[in-house]
Design a protein around this motif. Sequence first.
Motif, mmCIF file in Angstrom:
data_model
loop_
_atom_site.group_PDB
_atom_site.id
_atom_site.type_symbol
_atom_site.label_atom_id
_atom_site.label_comp_id
_atom_site.label_asym_id
_atom_site.label_seq_id
_atom_site.Cartn_x
_atom_site.Cartn_y
_atom_site.Cartn_z
ATOM 1 N N ARG A 1 5.768 1.784 -1.253
ATOM 2 C CA ARG A 1 5.837 1.352 -0.111
ATOM 3 C C ARG A 1 5.330 2.659 0.842
ATOM 4 N NH1 ARG A 1 10.774 -2.021 1.817
ATOM 5 N NH2 ARG A 1 11.640 -0.065 2.763
ATOM 6 N N SER A 2 4.770 2.274 1.964
ATOM 7 C CA SER A 2 4.358 3.332 3.181
ATOM 8 C C SER A 2 4.737 2.746 4.484
ATOM 9 C CB SER A 2 2.801 3.475 2.779
ATOM 10 O OG SER A 2 2.079 2.207 3.330
ATOM 11 N N LEU A 3 4.436 3.469 5.448
ATOM 12 C CA LEU A 3 4.595 3.189 6.898
ATOM 13 C C LEU A 3 3.223 2.752 7.219
ATOM 14 C CD1 LEU A 3 6.589 3.027 9.400
ATOM 15 C CD2 LEU A 3 5.808 5.458 9.943
ATOM 16 N N LYS A 4 3.104 1.691 8.024
ATOM 17 C CA LYS A 4 1.805 1.021 8.591
ATOM 18 C C LYS A 4 1.838 1.218 10.077
ATOM 19 C CE LYS A 4 -1.481 -2.702 8.659
ATOM 20 N NZ LYS A 4 -1.597 -3.990 7.907
ATOM 21 N N LEU A 5 0.788 1.733 10.869
ATOM 22 C CA LEU A 5 0.671 1.467 12.280
ATOM 23 C C LEU A 5 -0.426 0.829 12.364
ATOM 24 C CD1 LEU A 5 2.558 3.977 11.921
ATOM 25 C CD2 LEU A 5 1.787 5.139 13.942
ATOM 26 N N LEU A 6 -0.381 -0.462 13.100
ATOM 27 C CA LEU A 6 -1.790 -1.072 13.631
ATOM 28 C C LEU A 6 -1.654 -1.313 14.966
ATOM 29 C CD1 LEU A 6 -3.590 -3.190 12.575
ATOM 30 C CD2 LEU A 6 -2.114 -5.183 12.881
ATOM 31 N N PHE A 7 -3.002 -0.609 15.381
ATOM 32 C CA PHE A 7 -3.310 -0.347 16.727
ATOM 33 C C PHE A 7 -4.083 -1.467 17.419
ATOM 34 C CE2 PHE A 7 -2.180 3.864 15.136
ATOM 35 C CZ PHE A 7 -1.366 4.100 15.872
ATOM 36 N N TYR B 1 0.853 12.346 3.442
ATOM 37 C CA TYR B 1 -0.334 11.680 3.146
ATOM 38 C C TYR B 1 -0.776 10.551 4.128
ATOM 39 C CZ TYR B 1 -0.288 13.962 -1.396
ATOM 40 O OH TYR B 1 -0.369 15.012 -2.131
ATOM 41 N N VAL B 2 -2.005 10.493 4.491
ATOM 42 C CA VAL B 2 -2.341 9.360 5.449
ATOM 43 C C VAL B 2 -3.526 8.646 4.856
ATOM 44 C CG1 VAL B 2 -3.908 11.188 6.608
ATOM 45 C CG2 VAL B 2 -3.046 9.232 7.999
ATOM 46 N N SER B 3 -3.694 7.246 5.264
ATOM 47 C CA SER B 3 -4.760 6.622 4.780
ATOM 48 C C SER B 3 -5.131 5.676 6.334
ATOM 49 C CB SER B 3 -4.326 5.588 3.733
ATOM 50 O OG SER B 3 -5.561 4.930 3.321
ATOM 51 N N THR B 4 -6.414 5.247 6.486
ATOM 52 C CA THR B 4 -6.902 4.710 7.458
ATOM 53 C C THR B 4 -7.724 3.525 7.330
ATOM 54 O OG1 THR B 4 -8.539 6.085 7.850
ATOM 55 C CG2 THR B 4 -6.779 6.547 8.911
ATOM 56 N N LYS B 5 -7.856 2.275 8.167
ATOM 57 C CA LYS B 5 -8.918 1.553 7.748
ATOM 58 C C LYS B 5 -9.477 1.001 9.203
ATOM 59 C CE LYS B 5 -9.112 -3.119 5.798
ATOM 60 N NZ LYS B 5 -8.732 -4.437 5.320
ATOM 61 N N ASP B 6 -10.497 1.135 9.353
ATOM 62 C CA ASP B 6 -11.306 0.716 10.639
ATOM 63 C C ASP B 6 -10.450 1.282 11.873
ATOM 64 O OD1 ASP B 6 -12.952 -0.864 9.112
ATOM 65 O OD2 ASP B 6 -11.469 -2.705 9.277
ATOM 66 N N LEU B 7 -10.265 2.434 11.931
ATOM 67 C CA LEU B 7 -9.484 3.298 12.914
ATOM 68 C C LEU B 7 -10.678 3.806 13.790
ATOM 69 C CD1 LEU B 7 -7.031 4.253 14.316
ATOM 70 C CD2 LEU B 7 -7.436 6.521 12.811
ATOM 71 N N VAL B 8 -10.728 3.322 15.109
ATOM 72 C CA VAL B 8 -11.770 3.683 16.308
ATOM 73 C C VAL B 8 -10.978 4.157 17.367
ATOM 74 C CG1 VAL B 8 -13.597 2.458 17.504
ATOM 75 C CG2 VAL B 8 -13.278 1.745 15.192
ATOM 76 N N THR B 9 -11.333 5.329 17.612
ATOM 77 C CA THR B 9 -10.539 6.008 18.751
ATOM 78 C C THR B 9 -11.123 7.340 18.928
ATOM 79 O OG1 THR B 9 -8.459 6.406 19.948
ATOM 80 C CG2 THR B 9 -8.717 6.877 17.413
ATOM 81 N N ARG C 1 0.818 -0.989 0.111
ATOM 82 C CA ARG C 1 -0.025 -0.063 0.107
ATOM 83 C C ARG C 1 0.916 1.136 0.005
ATOM 84 N NH1 ARG C 1 -5.452 0.304 2.874
ATOM 85 N NH2 ARG C 1 -6.149 2.308 2.912
ATOM 86 N N SER C 2 0.698 2.176 -0.966
ATOM 87 C CA SER C 2 1.314 3.409 -0.967
ATOM 88 C C SER C 2 0.620 4.581 -1.561
ATOM 89 C CB SER C 2 2.619 3.065 -1.709
ATOM 90 O OG SER C 2 2.371 2.946 -2.881
ATOM 91 N N HIS C 3 0.955 5.652 -1.123
ATOM 92 C CA HIS C 3 0.298 6.815 -2.050
ATOM 93 C C HIS C 3 1.103 7.039 -3.457
ATOM 94 C CE1 HIS C 3 0.346 11.214 -3.360
ATOM 95 N NE2 HIS C 3 -0.797 10.950 -3.033
ATOM 96 N N PHE D 1 -7.917 1.196 18.139
ATOM 97 C CA PHE D 1 -7.932 0.181 17.109
ATOM 98 C C PHE D 1 -7.734 0.521 15.872
ATOM 99 C CE2 PHE D 1 -10.010 -1.354 21.155
ATOM 100 C CZ PHE D 1 -9.525 -2.333 21.348
ATOM 101 N N GLY D 2 -7.419 -0.349 14.997
ATOM 102 C CA GLY D 2 -7.243 -0.182 13.650
ATOM 103 C C GLY D 2 -5.762 0.321 13.077
ATOM 104 N N ALA D 3 -5.828 0.577 11.803
ATOM 105 C CA ALA D 3 -4.718 0.938 10.998
ATOM 106 C C ALA D 3 -4.684 2.211 10.448
ATOM 107 C CB ALA D 3 -4.410 -0.276 9.986
ATOM 108 N N VAL D 4 -3.508 2.796 10.561
ATOM 109 C CA VAL D 4 -3.039 3.958 9.841
ATOM 110 C C VAL D 4 -1.564 4.016 9.072
ATOM 111 C CG1 VAL D 4 -2.555 6.577 10.453
ATOM 112 C CG2 VAL D 4 -4.172 5.447 11.880
ATOM 113 N N TRP D 5 -1.945 4.521 7.795
ATOM 114 C CA TRP D 5 -0.733 4.454 6.816
ATOM 115 C C TRP D 5 -0.266 6.088 6.718
ATOM 116 C CZ3 TRP D 5 -4.665 1.267 6.369
ATOM 117 C CH2 TRP D 5 -4.399 -0.323 6.202
#
Length: 434
Positions: A312-318, A346-354, A306-308, A420-424
């Motif tokens: 590649r990109s940096l992924k943070l999985l919470f 640039y930022v992308s998220t998936k199911d980020l709940v907080t 995944r990338s903009h 919870f969720g992921a941020v790129w």
Amino acid sequence: MAREVVQISVRNPLVKVLLVLLLLAAGVWSYFVVRWYLGNTLAEYFNPAESNFDAAGLAMSMAPNDPLTHWRAAQVLQKKLPLDQQGPAIAEYQKAVALSPNDYRFWMSLGTAYERAGEVSKGEEALKHAITLAPSYSFPHWYLGNLLLRNARYDEAFAELRIASKADPELQSQLFGLAWSVYGDDLESMKKAVGENAADRAAFALNLLTAKHYEEGLKIWDSLSNDDKAANRTTAKDMVDTLRINYRYHDALKVWNDSMPTEYRSEVDHVFDGGFEKQISRGQEIVFGWQVNNNPQMQISIDPTRSHDGSRSLKLLFEARANLEAVTVFELVPVEPGAEYDLEWYVSTKDLVTGGAPGVDVLDPTSNGVIVSATPAPTGTHQWTKMSTSFKTSDKTEAVLVRVVRVSCATKDTPACPIFGAVWYDDFSIKRRK
């Protein structure tokens, strides 16, 4: 085989006399051996700095032919007597040398005593003789070097001091201090004093930086070839750390670029590897690059799927059910003092709940204060979204920290702030305003 027993009759007067003489001889021999042993032992464990001459004299009287006792007595006298009354100390050193002419310690002490008494030529001769006896030992060279230095024979002095520092690396910092004291305003002479060896010159540059002689230290470093700079990367890293903790980030960047492979080099007004495309380390050893460390409640990784822009990109999985405030993702970015900047990413998220989504702060490392805090990442699921913030550096700021942070949503009534969720993150860039 039969054993033959020999019997000696002691009734014979001559035999009695012979036995008595043997016993007397053994007793006398034992007496002198014990005296010598006690005198030698006393001298061996004798501390000239704490003992008076009575103890040294006792040891000498018990073992008058032992060079060690005369050496100890001379050390006490040398400390106690004025400079113009060093004759008795020199005489004891001379006795030690005469009794043990191959012991370099006695010649070395005699040489320093001669110089202390003003007899420089005799001192030099004695120290040179000590060197012939122990050419690989550091202290004879060190004492001779200091004698020559005190008599303004600088080239000869530093030649001896360099040999001493090679034999004992702990003396190297003292060599550097002497070179600075003698030639502080003469760069070429300082280089000559330290020697041609690239590792020694690199160490000298580090020594000068540590002493806050920044201009001189960097000039010594610049005198090395590109290959020598790369070969002394470990010393260069210490130089970078020294400059960095003193907030001289531009100088640190220069030394860093001088010593590192091309793929690790950075520049002012540039986010290094802003798109996370480089196949490099991202640990503490990379000063001008992303510092990334995992946390038990989250996973940080490079995502090749995944990338903009790029691949590649940096992924943070919470996966934090309670509080999570420490997000260790940051980069030291060199900038110009007193300048205005725009930072974009640039930022992308998936199911980020907080209730407290991660964001980006820009900090001034000289004070660790926040210059600006950007809008946090959007919760839920979002495709790539452009984010930006603007800031101005102070007149003394040579670098900023770009850091991914998380502001907790915990309150007194609701102390937990799960996430919870992921941020790129991808494509960080910085641009200075004209």
